[in-house]
Write an enzyme that holds these catalytic residues in place. Structure first.
Site, PDB file in Angstrom:
ATOM      1  N   LYS A 114      -3.190  -1.344   3.014  1.00 20.51           N
ATOM      2  CA  LYS A 114      -3.224  -2.506   2.870  1.00 20.51           C
ATOM      3  C   LYS A 114      -4.268  -3.464   3.712  1.00 20.51           C
ATOM      4  O   LYS A 114      -4.518  -4.092   3.808  1.00 20.51           O
ATOM      5  CB  LYS A 114      -1.563  -2.893   3.346  1.00 20.51           C
ATOM      6  CG  LYS A 114      -0.231  -3.482   2.140  1.00 20.51           C
ATOM      7  CD  LYS A 114       0.174  -4.275   3.453  1.00 20.51           C
ATOM      8  CE  LYS A 114       1.802  -3.790   1.625  1.00 20.51           C
ATOM      9  NZ  LYS A 114       2.932  -5.188   2.667  1.00 20.51           N
ATOM     10  N   LYS A 198       0.581   0.800  -8.780  1.00 23.41           N
ATOM     11  CA  LYS A 198       1.723  -0.136  -8.685  1.00 23.41           C
ATOM     12  C   LYS A 198       1.524  -2.062  -8.777  1.00 23.41           C
ATOM     13  O   LYS A 198       0.906  -2.725  -9.283  1.00 23.41           O
ATOM     14  CB  LYS A 198       2.162  -0.520  -7.314  1.00 23.41           C
ATOM     15  CG  LYS A 198       3.658  -0.326  -6.846  1.00 23.41           C
ATOM     16  CD  LYS A 198       3.605  -0.161  -5.423  1.00 23.41           C
ATOM     17  CE  LYS A 198       3.174  -1.207  -4.696  1.00 23.41           C
ATOM     18  NZ  LYS A 198       3.599  -1.248  -2.862  1.00 23.41           N
ATOM     19  N   LYS A 201       3.001  -8.485  -5.490  1.00 20.94           N
ATOM     20  CA  LYS A 201       2.822  -9.150  -5.483  1.00 20.94           C
ATOM     21  C   LYS A 201       1.362  -9.739  -5.523  1.00 20.94           C
ATOM     22  O   LYS A 201       1.148 -11.170  -5.900  1.00 20.94           O
ATOM     23  CB  LYS A 201       3.670  -9.944  -4.632  1.00 20.94           C
ATOM     24  CG  LYS A 201       5.500  -9.645  -4.501  1.00 20.94           C
ATOM     25  CD  LYS A 201       5.454 -10.273  -3.185  1.00 20.94           C
ATOM     26  CE  LYS A 201       7.043  -9.401  -2.995  1.00 20.94           C
ATOM     27  NZ  LYS A 201       7.557  -9.649  -2.274  1.00 20.94           N
TER      28      LYS A 201
END
Ligand code: TYM
Length: 333
Positions: A114, A198, A201
């Site tokens: 991230k 993956k 969102k």
């Protein structure tokens, strides 16, 4: 004996099929087993580890609550609440951040993903996020934590923190050591545009995921456009293994229909993707449509959602503040 279940979902919008098959569907199953005590938390404090628009955050909190209920979690049986409404989470997270070690957090792969290349600019919250997650879990003497595969490492950290606290303060079994509940087969749903990434969102392309609010036409369109390869569908799982997109779509089919992957392979072996995709769209629509309709309905009943969140807050606060008080006594405060 029943299980004490705790899990959380971030209210960051675009709740998708990965969240549903990896986590929420399992929440519903656990909610329906009479003997379990379940707590499902909308983790808004986790959401702000990256920038959020306050107005959108508020909408997303309602949407997450609505998604829990629309998916089949019964708020009379399970506690549904907002993390920020129970202050013990933040307080316990601080104390546990003095127990957790930098070396442990440095190993967290999700932070590395991230934060990306620009680690210096990531918030401290993004770095210490798994400590807050440990506080969430440990405040409720949780025995089992249903999550998708991507949360496994955070759960191991939680167990390490609990163990170190128990050892450091000589309080055997004060924090229960929680077990992860990760579905063996379908714990990682991949992007519809890239079978090696993956489903997420935050992915820019909406075509990469099925959102739980998608309608029939959106589902058909996204499955039609889902990436595939040029071969026919394989006859064995060994052949499927080498084809990430085919494997992901067939896994989604298996997970939704509750049949094992080998049976799905047998059913479609030698067929074209177009025929398989029609079948897949159908089962997805059957599963997702009632949920998305219910979400839309519930979002028009904000006062009903407020009531549920408030009653959840009261119940959660009682449990968490009692545990926090004991933590404070142990610390010598
Ligand atoms: P979050 O909000 O990213 O995701 C919610 C749940 O969905 C699962 N999930 C997936 N499962 C399969 N395939 C995917 N593509 C996929 N994407 C997401 C996640 O594993 C998760 O179970 N840190 C957590 C929230 C949290 C929490 C907790 C969970 C905070 N405190 C305490 C358990 C216990 C998170 O960010 O999940």
């Amino acid at each position: 004996m029943g299980k004490k279940i705790f899990s959380g979902v971030q209210p960051t919008g675009n709740l998708h099929l990965g969240n549903y098959l990896g986590a929420i569907k399992n929440f519903v199953k656990l909610n329906n087993e009479d003997q379990n005590d379940c707590i499902f938390c909308i983790v808004d404090l986790h959401a702000i580890t990256v920038a959020q628009d306050p107005k959108k955050l508020k909408d997303n909190i309602y949407e997450t609550a609505a998604t829990f209920i629309a998916s089949g979690i019964d708020p009379k049986k399970s506690i549904i609440f907002n993390q920020s409404s129970v202050s013990a989470h933040s307080e316990a997270a601080w104390i546990l951040s003095c127990v957790a070690r930098m070396g442990w957090l440095n190993r967290m792969t999700q932070f590395k993903e991230k934060a990306g290349k620009d680690k210096e600019k990531a918030s401290i919250g993004l770095y210490s996020y798994p400590v807050l997650m440990a506080a969430d879990i440990l405040l409720y003497d949780t025995s089992h934590v249903p999550v998708g595969d991507d949360q496994k490492q955070h759960l191991e950290l939680c167990r390490d923190i609990a163990q170190k606290f128990n050892n450091d303060f000589n309080v055997d079994d004060f924090f229960k050591i929680p077990e992860p509940l990760i579905q063996k087969k379908f714990s990682r749903i991949m992007s519809l545009r890239d079978g090696t990434k993956k489903m997420s969102k935050s992915e820019l392309s909406d075509l990469s995921r099925i959102n739980l609010t998608d309608d029939k036409d959106q589902i058909i369109n996204k499955i039609k456009k889902a990436k595939t390869d040029i071969l026919q569908l394989p006859a064995t799982s060994a052949d499927l293994e080498k084809r990430p997109e085919a494997k992901n779509l067939m896994s989604i089919y298996s997970s939704i229909t509750d049949v094992n992957l080998d049976d799905t392979i047998n059913k479609f072996s030698g067929k074209n993707f177009s025929e398989f995709k029609e079948n897949l769209s159908e089962v997805l629509i059957d599963e997702i449509n009632p949920i998305s309709n219910e979400i839309k309905k519930l979002l028009k009943e904000k006062s009903f959602l407020d009531q549920i969140l408030d009653s959840g807050r009261q119940k959660a606060d009682k449990i968490a503040s009692e545990k926090l008080k004991k933590i404070q006594e142990i610390m010598g405060f």
